[in-house]
Write an enzyme that holds these catalytic residues in place. Structure first.
Site, PDB file in Angstrom:
ATOM      1  N   ARG A 165       0.818  -1.229   0.000  1.00 54.41           N
ATOM      2  CA  ARG A 165       0.000   0.000   0.000  1.00 54.41           C
ATOM      3  C   ARG A 165       0.849   1.274   0.000  1.00 54.41           C
ATOM      4  NH1 ARG A 165      -3.321  -3.372  -0.749  1.00 54.41           N
ATOM      5  NH2 ARG A 165      -5.514  -3.323  -0.102  1.00 54.41           N
ATOM      6  N   SER A 239     -10.665   0.171   3.228  1.00 56.18           N
ATOM      7  CA  SER A 239      -9.925  -0.023   4.477  1.00 56.18           C
ATOM      8  C   SER A 239      -9.464   1.338   4.995  1.00 56.18           C
ATOM      9  CB  SER A 239      -8.690  -0.896   4.248  1.00 56.18           C
ATOM     10  OG  SER A 239      -9.062  -2.153   3.761  1.00 56.18           O
ATOM     11  N   GLU A 335      -4.865   4.395   6.366  1.00 59.43           N
ATOM     12  CA  GLU A 335      -4.527   4.038   4.982  1.00 59.43           C
ATOM     13  C   GLU A 335      -4.826   5.153   3.982  1.00 59.43           C
ATOM     14  OE1 GLU A 335      -4.621   2.243   1.141  1.00 59.43           O
ATOM     15  OE2 GLU A 335      -6.389   2.942   2.176  1.00 59.43           O
TER      16      GLU A 335
HETATM   17  N1  EPU Z   1     -10.229  -9.989  10.284  1.00 59.70           N
HETATM   18  C1  EPU Z   1     -10.863 -10.096  11.509  1.00 59.70           C
HETATM   19  N2  EPU Z   1     -11.818  -9.187  11.847  1.00 59.70           N
HETATM   20  C2  EPU Z   1     -12.169  -8.180  11.016  1.00 59.70           C
HETATM   21  C3  EPU Z   1     -11.546  -8.069   9.768  1.00 59.70           C
HETATM   22  C4  EPU Z   1     -10.571  -8.989   9.425  1.00 59.70           C
HETATM   23  O1  EPU Z   1     -10.572 -10.975  12.300  1.00 59.70           O
HETATM   24  O2  EPU Z   1     -13.055  -7.395  11.400  1.00 59.70           O
HETATM   25  C5  EPU Z   1      -9.184 -10.958   9.946  1.00 59.70           C
HETATM   26  C6  EPU Z   1      -9.664 -12.290   9.454  1.00 59.70           C
HETATM   27  O3  EPU Z   1      -8.878 -13.257  10.099  1.00 59.70           O
HETATM   28  C7  EPU Z   1      -9.336 -12.354   7.992  1.00 59.70           C
HETATM   29  C8  EPU Z   1      -8.159 -11.395   7.889  1.00 59.70           C
HETATM   30  O4  EPU Z   1      -8.369 -10.438   8.921  1.00 59.70           O
HETATM   31  O5  EPU Z   1      -8.975 -13.636   7.616  1.00 59.70           O
HETATM   32  C9  EPU Z   1      -8.088 -10.667   6.564  1.00 59.70           C
HETATM   33  O6  EPU Z   1      -9.326 -10.058   6.316  1.00 59.70           O
HETATM   34  P1  EPU Z   1      -9.843  -9.745   4.842  1.00 59.70           P
HETATM   35  O7  EPU Z   1      -9.501 -10.887   3.956  1.00 59.70           O
HETATM   36  O8  EPU Z   1     -11.261  -9.313   4.935  1.00 59.70           O
HETATM   37  O9  EPU Z   1      -8.934  -8.566   4.373  1.00 59.70           O
HETATM   38  P2  EPU Z   1      -8.387  -7.287   5.128  1.00 59.70           P
HETATM   39  O10 EPU Z   1      -7.009  -7.585   5.619  1.00 59.70           O
HETATM   40  O11 EPU Z   1      -9.369  -6.773   6.096  1.00 59.70           O
HETATM   41  C10 EPU Z   1      -7.240  -6.427   2.931  1.00 59.70           C
HETATM   42  C11 EPU Z   1      -7.168  -5.146   2.154  1.00 59.70           C
HETATM   43  C12 EPU Z   1      -8.461  -4.923   1.387  1.00 59.70           C
HETATM   44  C13 EPU Z   1      -8.677  -6.092   0.450  1.00 59.70           C
HETATM   45  C14 EPU Z   1      -8.718  -7.375   1.281  1.00 59.70           C
HETATM   46  C15 EPU Z   1      -8.816  -8.623   0.438  1.00 59.70           C
HETATM   47  C16 EPU Z   1      -5.678  -3.627   3.327  1.00 59.70           C
HETATM   48  C17 EPU Z   1      -5.556  -2.376   4.126  1.00 59.70           C
HETATM   49  N3  EPU Z   1      -6.907  -4.019   3.023  1.00 59.70           N
HETATM   50  O12 EPU Z   1      -8.273  -6.251   3.896  1.00 59.70           O
HETATM   51  O13 EPU Z   1      -8.294  -3.733   0.614  1.00 59.70           O
HETATM   52  O14 EPU Z   1      -9.871  -5.954  -0.287  1.00 59.70           O
HETATM   53  O15 EPU Z   1      -7.497  -7.490   2.054  1.00 59.70           O
HETATM   54  O16 EPU Z   1      -7.612  -8.860  -0.197  1.00 59.70           O
HETATM   55  O17 EPU Z   1      -4.659  -4.229   2.981  1.00 59.70           O
HETATM   56  C18 EPU Z   1      -8.577  -1.372   0.735  1.00 59.70           C
HETATM   57  O18 EPU Z   1      -7.353  -1.270   0.682  1.00 59.70           O
HETATM   58  O19 EPU Z   1      -9.324  -0.354   0.798  1.00 59.70           O
HETATM   59  C19 EPU Z   1      -9.187  -2.688   0.750  1.00 59.70           C
HETATM   60  C20 EPU Z   1     -10.496  -2.868   0.880  1.00 59.70           C
END
Ligand code: EPU
Length: 340
Positions: A165, A239, A335
């Site tokens: 990012r 995010s 972010e």
């Molecule tokens: N998780 C939780 N609780 C929550 C959210 C997440 O426990 O409320 C844990 C879960 O274990 C899950 C892990 O976090 O397995 C990852 O969650 P998720 O796959 O939903 O992805 P994220 O890390 O929350 C990132 C990106 C998103 C992107 C998704 C999917 C960043 C800052 N965000 O989110 O990007 O869509 O992965 O690849 O890296 C964005 O940048 O605006 C964005 C939406």
């Protein structure tokens, strides 16, 4: 180039907060860019380039300068071979429409980044990424106007210094370049597993075993629709925090108390912990703080439900950062960029 004055920034940012911009213009050509920077220099006004405002937060004081909306269009195949197609796209083109076009062409490389709001020109700035793909993997070069030399330049992917990012465009060279076009190299082959867990689980749940770019695009679009609020309906910037990359000793400290902490090893030995998980442990998920809702479907996303101003958002942000720091000794980072 049409010039507008006293424009509410909340209408041009998806968080729908912030004060007024003194001046707003639309950039549709390279001539518009040179003319903008010449006039801004004459009047000693700062310039801020905005795409569709889906990853930028405007402050209550607004902007005492010129906000220029990047609307430079274009889609051109610049090279083709058996394996790949290289496409140059205008910075003002909508990212998801670009994704859709490449998927229709049967190309792989960005299908998993479907449905990300924003413009193509913004994609290198924060090195957008989702479901195992990121812009840095497919960007060949970025064309831009260098505001310090007044020249149009081309930066290689290496020059952009992409990381999670991040790139020079939001780091050491923030404000230096006005991006005009981005060139991507996409692949003719089918998307190759292993896929990101959430994506694979969705494909399995639908009994899908043939992985085409269109299948991946449809799956990601469906997953996102469930987890991420539509900014056109619920103001948000995706995010709101970055995932947390910490040293091994700090991860070990967290894992001692929380053996189930989700984590991913980074190539440099550091460990990435999902910030959504950290926020969830504090009990804040789903709560309303100063008019900002911590998304019940993913705590990483803040929704502006009833915040009246940027200072409400700032107060909510401080509470979240403090609670996570008190619980884990980890300082989580915002972010989206700020319009300053
Ligand atoms: N998780 C939780 N609780 C929550 C959210 C997440 O426990 O409320 C844990 C879960 O274990 C899950 C892990 O976090 O397995 C990852 O969650 P998720 O796959 O939903 O992805 P994220 O890390 O929350 C990132 C990106 C998103 C992107 C998704 C999917 C960043 C800052 N965000 O989110 O990007 O869509 O992965 O690849 O890296 C964005 O940048 O605006 C964005 C939406």
């Amino acid at each position: 180039m049409n010039i507008h004055t006293n424009i509410a920034l909340k209408s041009f940012t998806t968080m729908r907060l912030g004060g007024m911009a003194d001046v707003m213009v639309e950039l549709k050509s390279l001539e518009d860019i040179t003319s903008l920077y010449t006039q801004a220099a004459e009047r000693q006004l700062p310039v801020y380039i905005l795409g569709s405002g889906s990853n930028v937060i405007a402050r209550d004081e607004g902007y005492r300068g010129i906000v220029a909306l990047n609307r430079i269009m274009g889609f051109e195949i610049v090279q083709e071979d058996e394996m790949s197609v290289t496409i140059r796209v205008g910075a003002g083109e909508n990212w998801d429409e670009f994704c859709a076009k490449t998927v229709e062409m049967g190309l792989s490389g960005i299908a998993a980044m479907s449905a990300i709001p924003g413009t193509c020109g913004a994609s290198p700035v924060q090195n957008i990424g989702a479901y195992g793909q990121e812009a840095a993997d497919v960007i060949v070069s970025v064309e831009a106007y260098d505001t310090t030399s007044g020249q149009f330049v081309e930066l290689s992917a290496e020059d952009c210094k992409f990381s999670y990012r991040h790139s020079i465009f939001r780091g050491e060279a923030a404000g230096k370049y006005c991006i005009t076009a981005v060139t991507f190299r996409l692949y003719r082959g089918m998307p190759q597993p292993p896929f990101y867990d959430a994506l694979q689980n969705y494909l399995d749940s639908q009994n899908i075993t043939l992985y085409t770019p269109q299948v991946i695009r449809d799956a990601v679009t469906a997953i996102r629709a469930k987890k991420l609020p539509d900014p056109a309906i619920q103001p948000n910037t995706g995010s709101f925090f970055k995932n947390s990359v910490v040293e091994k000793w700090l991860y070990d400290e967290v894992a001692t108390k929380f053996p189930d902490v989700p984590h991913y090893d980074m190539p440099d030995g550091q460990i990435k912990i999902p910030t959504g998980w950290l926020i969830e442990q504090t009990g804040l998920k789903g709560q309303l703080l100063h008019g900002m809702r911590i998304n019940p479907a993913n705590a990483l996303v803040l929704i502006n439900e009833s915040a009246g101003s940027y200072s409400d958002l700032a107060a909510a942000r401080e509470e979240i950062i403090t609670q996570v720091r008190d619980m884990f000794r980890i300082t989580i980072e915002q972010e989206p960029l700020e319009l300053v």
